[in-house]
Every structure is written in structure tokens, then in C-alpha cells.
Design an enzyme around this catalytic site. Structure first.
Site, PDB file in Angstrom:
ATOM      1  CB  ALA A  18       1.625 -31.430  -8.448  1.00 45.40           C
ATOM      2  CG  ASP A  21       7.830 -20.919  -6.823  1.00 38.50           C
ATOM      3  OD1 ASP A  21       8.789 -21.099  -7.580  1.00 38.50           O
ATOM      4  OD2 ASP A  21       7.906 -20.308  -5.743  1.00 38.50           O
ATOM      5  CE  LYS A  24      11.273 -25.151  -9.578  1.00 36.75           C
ATOM      6  NZ  LYS A  24      11.394 -24.828 -11.013  1.00 36.75           N
ATOM      7  CG  HIS A 252       6.257 -15.289   8.150  1.00 37.46           C
ATOM      8  ND1 HIS A 252       5.567 -16.458   8.112  1.00 37.46           N
ATOM      9  CD2 HIS A 252       6.627 -15.035   6.871  1.00 37.46           C
ATOM     10  CE1 HIS A 252       5.520 -16.895   6.859  1.00 37.46           C
ATOM     11  NE2 HIS A 252       6.153 -16.038   6.095  1.00 37.46           N
TER      12      HIS A 252
HETATM   13  P1  NDP Z   1       1.742 -20.723  -8.251  1.00 37.58           P
HETATM   14  O1  NDP Z   1       1.297 -19.439  -8.833  1.00 37.58           O
HETATM   15  O2  NDP Z   1       3.006 -21.350  -8.738  1.00 37.58           O
HETATM   16  O3  NDP Z   1       0.521 -21.720  -8.407  1.00 37.58           O
HETATM   17  C1  NDP Z   1       0.600 -23.107  -8.112  1.00 37.58           C
HETATM   18  C2  NDP Z   1      -0.161 -23.868  -9.163  1.00 37.58           C
HETATM   19  O4  NDP Z   1      -1.534 -23.525  -9.068  1.00 37.58           O
HETATM   20  C3  NDP Z   1       0.251 -23.534 -10.574  1.00 37.58           C
HETATM   21  O5  NDP Z   1       1.313 -24.351 -11.010  1.00 37.58           O
HETATM   22  C4  NDP Z   1      -1.006 -23.771 -11.352  1.00 37.58           C
HETATM   23  O6  NDP Z   1      -1.083 -25.139 -11.690  1.00 37.58           O
HETATM   24  C5  NDP Z   1      -2.096 -23.501 -10.381  1.00 37.58           C
HETATM   25  N1  NDP Z   1      -2.669 -22.159 -10.574  1.00 37.58           N
HETATM   26  C6  NDP Z   1      -2.049 -21.007 -10.886  1.00 37.58           C
HETATM   27  N2  NDP Z   1      -2.925 -19.994 -10.969  1.00 37.58           N
HETATM   28  C7  NDP Z   1      -4.124 -20.520 -10.688  1.00 37.58           C
HETATM   29  C8  NDP Z   1      -5.433 -19.981 -10.584  1.00 37.58           C
HETATM   30  N3  NDP Z   1      -5.672 -18.705 -10.795  1.00 37.58           N
HETATM   31  N4  NDP Z   1      -6.433 -20.804 -10.235  1.00 37.58           N
HETATM   32  C9  NDP Z   1      -6.202 -22.103 -10.018  1.00 37.58           C
HETATM   33  N5  NDP Z   1      -4.956 -22.667 -10.108  1.00 37.58           N
HETATM   34  C10 NDP Z   1      -3.959 -21.886 -10.421  1.00 37.58           C
HETATM   35  O7  NDP Z   1       1.738 -20.525  -6.689  1.00 37.58           O
HETATM   36  P2  NDP Z   1       2.839 -20.982  -5.650  1.00 37.58           P
HETATM   37  O8  NDP Z   1       3.158 -22.406  -5.890  1.00 37.58           O
HETATM   38  O9  NDP Z   1       3.926 -19.998  -5.645  1.00 37.58           O
HETATM   39  O10 NDP Z   1       2.066 -20.796  -4.264  1.00 37.58           O
HETATM   40  C11 NDP Z   1       0.980 -21.596  -3.848  1.00 37.58           C
HETATM   41  C12 NDP Z   1       0.442 -21.051  -2.530  1.00 37.58           C
HETATM   42  O11 NDP Z   1       1.455 -21.022  -1.547  1.00 37.58           O
HETATM   43  C13 NDP Z   1      -0.039 -19.629  -2.625  1.00 37.58           C
HETATM   44  O12 NDP Z   1      -1.069 -19.494  -1.710  1.00 37.58           O
HETATM   45  C14 NDP Z   1       1.166 -18.824  -2.197  1.00 37.58           C
HETATM   46  O13 NDP Z   1       0.821 -17.566  -1.741  1.00 37.58           O
HETATM   47  C15 NDP Z   1       1.670 -19.707  -1.074  1.00 37.58           C
HETATM   48  N6  NDP Z   1       3.087 -19.538  -0.790  1.00 37.58           N
HETATM   49  C16 NDP Z   1       4.021 -19.723  -1.776  1.00 37.58           C
HETATM   50  C17 NDP Z   1       5.358 -19.626  -1.491  1.00 37.58           C
HETATM   51  C18 NDP Z   1       6.411 -19.889  -2.528  1.00 37.58           C
HETATM   52  O14 NDP Z   1       7.592 -19.872  -2.177  1.00 37.58           O
HETATM   53  N7  NDP Z   1       6.051 -20.135  -3.775  1.00 37.58           N
HETATM   54  C19 NDP Z   1       5.806 -19.269  -0.128  1.00 37.58           C
HETATM   55  C20 NDP Z   1       4.754 -19.132   0.830  1.00 37.58           C
HETATM   56  C21 NDP Z   1       3.445 -19.255   0.484  1.00 37.58           C
HETATM   57  P3  NDP Z   1      -1.879 -25.676 -12.955  1.00 37.58           P
HETATM   58  O15 NDP Z   1      -2.199 -24.538 -13.854  1.00 37.58           O
HETATM   59  O16 NDP Z   1      -0.943 -26.664 -13.551  1.00 37.58           O
HETATM   60  O17 NDP Z   1      -3.080 -26.304 -12.365  1.00 37.58           O
END
Ligand code: NDP
Length: 475
Positions: A18, A21, A24, A252
Site C-alpha cells: 500500500a 507506486d 498510489k 500489452h
Molecule cells: P514498488 O517498488 O513501489 O513496490 C511497492 C511496495 O512494495 C513498496 O512500497 C514496498 O512497500 C514494497 N517493496 C518494495 N520492494 C520490495 C521487496 N524487494 N520485497 C518486498 N516488498 C517490497 O513497486 P510498484 O508499486 O511500482 O509496482 C508493484 C507491482 O506492479 C510490480 O510488480 C510492478 O512491476 C507492477 N507495475 C507497476 C506499475 C506502476 O506504475 N508502478 C505499472 C504496471 C505494473 P514496503 O516496504 O512499505 O512494504
């Protein structure tokens, strides 16, 4: 308990990751918009879950960043009272992804909601993994162990990338499949939620005049062009590991091709559509590296080079542009080349344009009595910028005394929505239990088989595609 069917009343949606990126920019805005439009089950509650400590302000930012940004852009009016009401439906739980105690704590929170809101009845549960794919297996296992409710519907939502190649994908899929049934897994490919991609089904199968054109007798070639107006822009960590083929080609673009080129389904049932897409994908042989060109955007008047982004290694050879040719080896399409071109970056003017088109170039008329240009007839599906379908046709030049033809467009525009949750119907399908626009496991694997030889190659092989990378300023 059946896994399919609509979730009508009670639902707890747990957004893992949560703090990130995707949550959000996409997950929370979609949930907000669905709620605002009355498309969520009547008594839905939402739990945000992540390791980070989130203050009230930071959680609000995660929930409403996109809503506020869209309001600033003038797409809608910010409604503070509604936002407060929505915030009241959301709880945040801080916990790790690998500790039993954290998931037990989460279960206590879910049960507290069930007591307070659902009069002690078990709720349906949607677990949305907005997390890096490396954590999918572990988190999905922990959810099954601690937060699965056998009496109700449970769904697991994951977003691409589904692995990095065929073997990696199979490993990920089989580890999730130990705990979750295929009917419970919703693999998101956001392109399948695009208004224009959804409109393709109607275009092809609600009309009698398009289908007869879509085959090797009438189509000379198919071309797909996709341009993204942004480069790495702070997300180089993710992109640099994946590159253009893995980021958009394997998912896609291939899904769009499959929908446009597959056989007509027997019905609109989930598996009829998905099985026909699978058949089409199975007819595409792996792309030959001789048919591939890769590039990386250079710096220019409108921005810096890909490698100059602070999140990208200085010596990166990741492709931000890829062009390849492929074929569909089946009765309908044999001999028709499919040419794909996709790239990102805005450093040069020529890159600074969002575009996604799929064009079916039609063969010249058999008896070309008007001597028209051989390549002047085409059917164009445009997803971006403005969703539209148009035919390029040769028509009689207006007010001419002779027989001169001119090229004209016959156009139909789809009024797309550019606001938070614009793929509303897509997200709503998770609650409806309609999996037709979510990607089935066998489709993902078939898609990887087409591209794996291009993305996996022996390190010492000098002919490997990355060594032929060129630096581009436009295309
Ligand atoms: P983030 O890197 O922002 O990770 C999301 C959350 O996961 C973080 O806020 C963190 O939360 C936790 N996190 C980060 N690294 C790790 C890790 N190594 N192991 C466990 N938890 C971790 O990713 P996104 O939100 O950008 O993307 C999430 C998924 O969606 C991915 O699979 C991405 O490829 C996919 N995606 C993303 C898009 C985008 O626009 N962002 C678009 C399309 C697909 P915390 O540390 O607070 O637990």
C-alpha cells in the site's frame, strides 16, 4: 465454496504494498472511483498493508494523490466530503511479508471488520498484490495460510510482469498454483481494460463487414506502433531490469495482437475468449534475433539520455526501443508479416508523442482500374492518444470531372475517459468474477515462449541482441 460469480455484498480488499507506486497511481484510485460510482460490493472495506510506517498524511497521499492530480488537470472536481467518507472505509496495517505474526495480526483486523460491519459473518476477500513480483510467491502463500476464508470467495490479483522469461514465469506460476486455483487468480494486463481494446470485440464480432477482411487474402501486413512520452523518470530500477520487450511487448502488445487476430469466439465466456487468444499465440513462432532491432534513447533538446537518469546505471544497455517482425503460422494469417515498433523517451521532439496504433494494411484491389496507390487501403485501430477506428479508403475526388481518386479517412471516435479509474469496467470485473479480460496462466507462458530467445542469451554470444543496440533520437 464456488470461486466464481459476483461478489454482491460483503468484501474486504487488502492492498499489499500500500506504500508503493502502483497502489498510489492505480489501485487506490481505481477503488475510489469504483466506490464513488457504486460499483463496489455494498459493504466494502479496504485494508492497506505494507512494511513502512505510514502517517495519516502519507496514507491520505497514497489514497488521493491521483484524484487530486486529476482534479488539478481539470478532469473533475475534488470532493473533500466524499474523500473523507472513503478514507473512513480504509485501515492501514503495518507488517512484514514473511512473518506469520504479521499475517495473524492482519487476520485479527479482518475479523474485527467482520464483527463490526458484517455482523460476525465471514467476508469475501480480495488480496491485491501491488508488490514487486519477487514477493508474489511468498505473500500469496502467507495469505492462503492465514487469511483465506474457505466459506467465502477469495481472489488474488497480481499485475505484470509475470516473470522474466518462460522458466522464471513457470516457477512463479507453479508456486502460486500450490495455494490458489486458476479461477481465484486475476492477472491484470491494464491494456485489456483500455476502452479501445475492449471495443475491438464489438468492432470484430458485432459487425459482419470487418471479419471477412481480416485474413491473408485481404491483409498484406500488420503493423503496431507504440510510443510512450516518458523515459525512465525515477522508475529506472524497475525498467532497467526489464527493458522494452518484457515491459510492453510480451504482454500489452501481444495481447492486443491476439484480440485483433484470433478466431471468433463461440461465446463471450471467459474461457472461450482466452482459449482463442491462446490458440493465436501458439501459432506465433519465437521471434528470430535477426528480425529484431534494439535502441536506447539519447539526450536531446527536450531531456536527458536514458543512462543519465539517476535511477539507471551509467553503463546500462537496456533497450528502451525495440522493433521486430513476427508471423502467425496458421491457416488464416500464414504469410502476413506482423511488424512491431515500440519505444519510450521524450528527449527529442519526435519522441514526445504518446501513440499506439495497430494497422491492417490491405492488399490493392484485384483489378486496379483506378490505378490507386497499392498501399492506400487500411484499417487502423488507434488506442492512444484519442481512441478511434478508421479506414483509409480511395474515394472519388469531390467535384472532379474525371475519375481521380483521393485517399480519405472514414473515422469512428471512441470517447475515452482520462481520469482516475478510467478503466473502471476492468477493475469492476474482479468483483463480478469475470475473468475474460484477465490473462490465463497458459496465455502468459505461450507469450513468453515467443520472446524468451530474445531476452535470454549466452553472455559471451557476441551476436546477442543487446550488443547491437543503437542510440536513437527519434523514430
Ligand atoms: P514498488 O517498488 O513501489 O513496490 C511497492 C511496495 O512494495 C513498496 O512500497 C514496498 O512497500 C514494497 N517493496 C518494495 N520492494 C520490495 C521487496 N524487494 N520485497 C518486498 N516488498 C517490497 O513497486 P510498484 O508499486 O511500482 O509496482 C508493484 C507491482 O506492479 C510490480 O510488480 C510492478 O512491476 C507492477 N507495475 C507497476 C506499475 C506502476 O506504475 N508502478 C505499472 C504496471 C505494473 P514496503 O516496504 O512499505 O512494504
Amino acid at each position: 465454496m464456488p470461486h466464481t460469480g459476483q461478489i454482491k455484498d460483503k468484501a474486504v480488499v487488502i492492498v499489499f504494498g500500500a506504500s508503493g507506486d502502483l497502489a498510489k497511481k492505480s489501485t487506490f484510485p481505481a477503488l475510489y472511483t469504483l466506490w464513488e460510482e457504486g460499483l463496489l460490493p455494498e459493504k466494502t472495506r479496504i485494508i492497506g498493508y505494507a512494511r513502512s510506517k505510514l502517517s495519516k498524511e502519507k496514507l491520505q497521499d497514497q489514497l488521493f494523490w491521483k484524484i487530486r492530480d486529476d482534479a488539478k488537470e481539470g478532469h473533475h472536481q475534488e470532493d473533500a466530503a466524499k474523500m473523507r467518507e472513503f478514507e473512513g472505509l480504509v485501515k492501514y496495517v503495518q507488517g512484514s511479508y514473511d512473518k506469520d505474526e504479521s499475517f495473524q495480526e492482519l487476520e485479527r483486523e479482518i475479523e474485527a471488520i467482520e464483527t463490526e460491519v458484517f455482523s460476525g459473518q465471514k467476508s469475501n476477500r480480495i488480496s491485491y498484490l501491488a508488490l514487486p513480483p519477487s514477493s508474489f510467491s511468498q505473500v500469496s502463500h502467507m495469505i492462503k495460510k492465514h487469511n483465506y476464508s474457505p466459506e467465502t470467495i477469495n481472489r488474488l490479483v497480481i499485475e505484470k510482469p509475470f516473470g522474466k522469461d518462460t522458466e522464471d514465469c513457470k516457477r512463479m506460476m507453479s508456486s502460486i498454483a500450490k495455494d490458489w486455483k486458476e479461477e481465484e487468480i486475476y492477472r491484470i494486463d491494464h491494456y485489456l481494460g483500455e476502452e479501445m481494446v475492449r471495443a475491438i470485440y464489438h468492432l470484430r464480432f458485432a459487425n459482419s463487414f470487418i471479419e471477412p477482411l481480416l485474413n491473408k487474402d485481404h491483409v498484406e501486413s500488420v503493423s503496431i506502433v507504440m510510443k510512450e512520452t516518458f523515459g525512465a523518470e525515477g522508475r529506472g530500477g524497475y525498467f532497467d531490469e526489464f527493458g522494452m520487450i518484457r515491459d510492453v511487448g510480451q504482454n500489452h502488445l501481444l495481447q492486443s495482437i491476439a484480440i485483433m487476430m484470433m478466431e471468433a469466439p463461440a461465446s463471450l465466456e471467459d474461457d472461450s475468449l482466452r482459449s482463442n487468444k491462446l490458440d493465436l499465440l501458439k501459432g506465433i513462432p519465437p521471434v528470430d534475433s535477426a528480425d529484431l532491432v534494439l535502441g536506447q534513447y539519447a539526450d536531446g533538446p527536450n531531456g536527458k539520455a536514458y543512462v543519465d537518469d539517476e535511477t539507471v546505471p551509467d553503463d546500462s544497455r537496456t533497450a528502451t526501443f525495440a522493433q521486430w517482425a513476427m508471423k502467425v503460422d496458421n491457416e488464416r494469417w500464414r504469410g502476413v508479416p506482423v511488424l512491431v515498433k515500440c519505444g519510450k523517451g521524450k528527449s527529442w521532439k519526435s519522441l514526445d508523442e504518446g501513440l499506439m496504433t495497430m494497422t491492417f494494411h490491405l492488399r490493392a484491389p484485384r483489378n486496379n482500374v483506378f490505378n490507386v496507390n497499392e498501399h492506400s487501403n487500411s484499417l487502423v485501430i488507434r488506442m492512444n492518444p484519442e481512441p478511434a477506428v478508421f479506414f483509409k479508403a480511395n474515394l472519388l475526388k469531390p467535384a472532379t470531372r474525371g475519375t481521380e481518386a483521393i485517399e480519405q479517412e472514414i473515422k469512428w471516435t471512441v470517447p475515452g475517459r482520462k481520469v482516475a479509474g478510467d478503466k473502471l469496467a476492468y477493475e469492476a470485473n474482479i468483483f463480478k468474477g469475470d475473468q475474460s479480460s484477465f490473462v490465463r496462466e497458459d496465455e502468459v507462458i505461450a507469450a513468453w515462449e515467443i520472446f524468451t530467445p530474445l531476452v535470454i542469451f549466452p553472455k559471451k554470444d557476441r551476436s546477442r541482441p543487446a550488443d547491437r543496440l543503437f542510440w536513437y533520437t527519434g523514430y
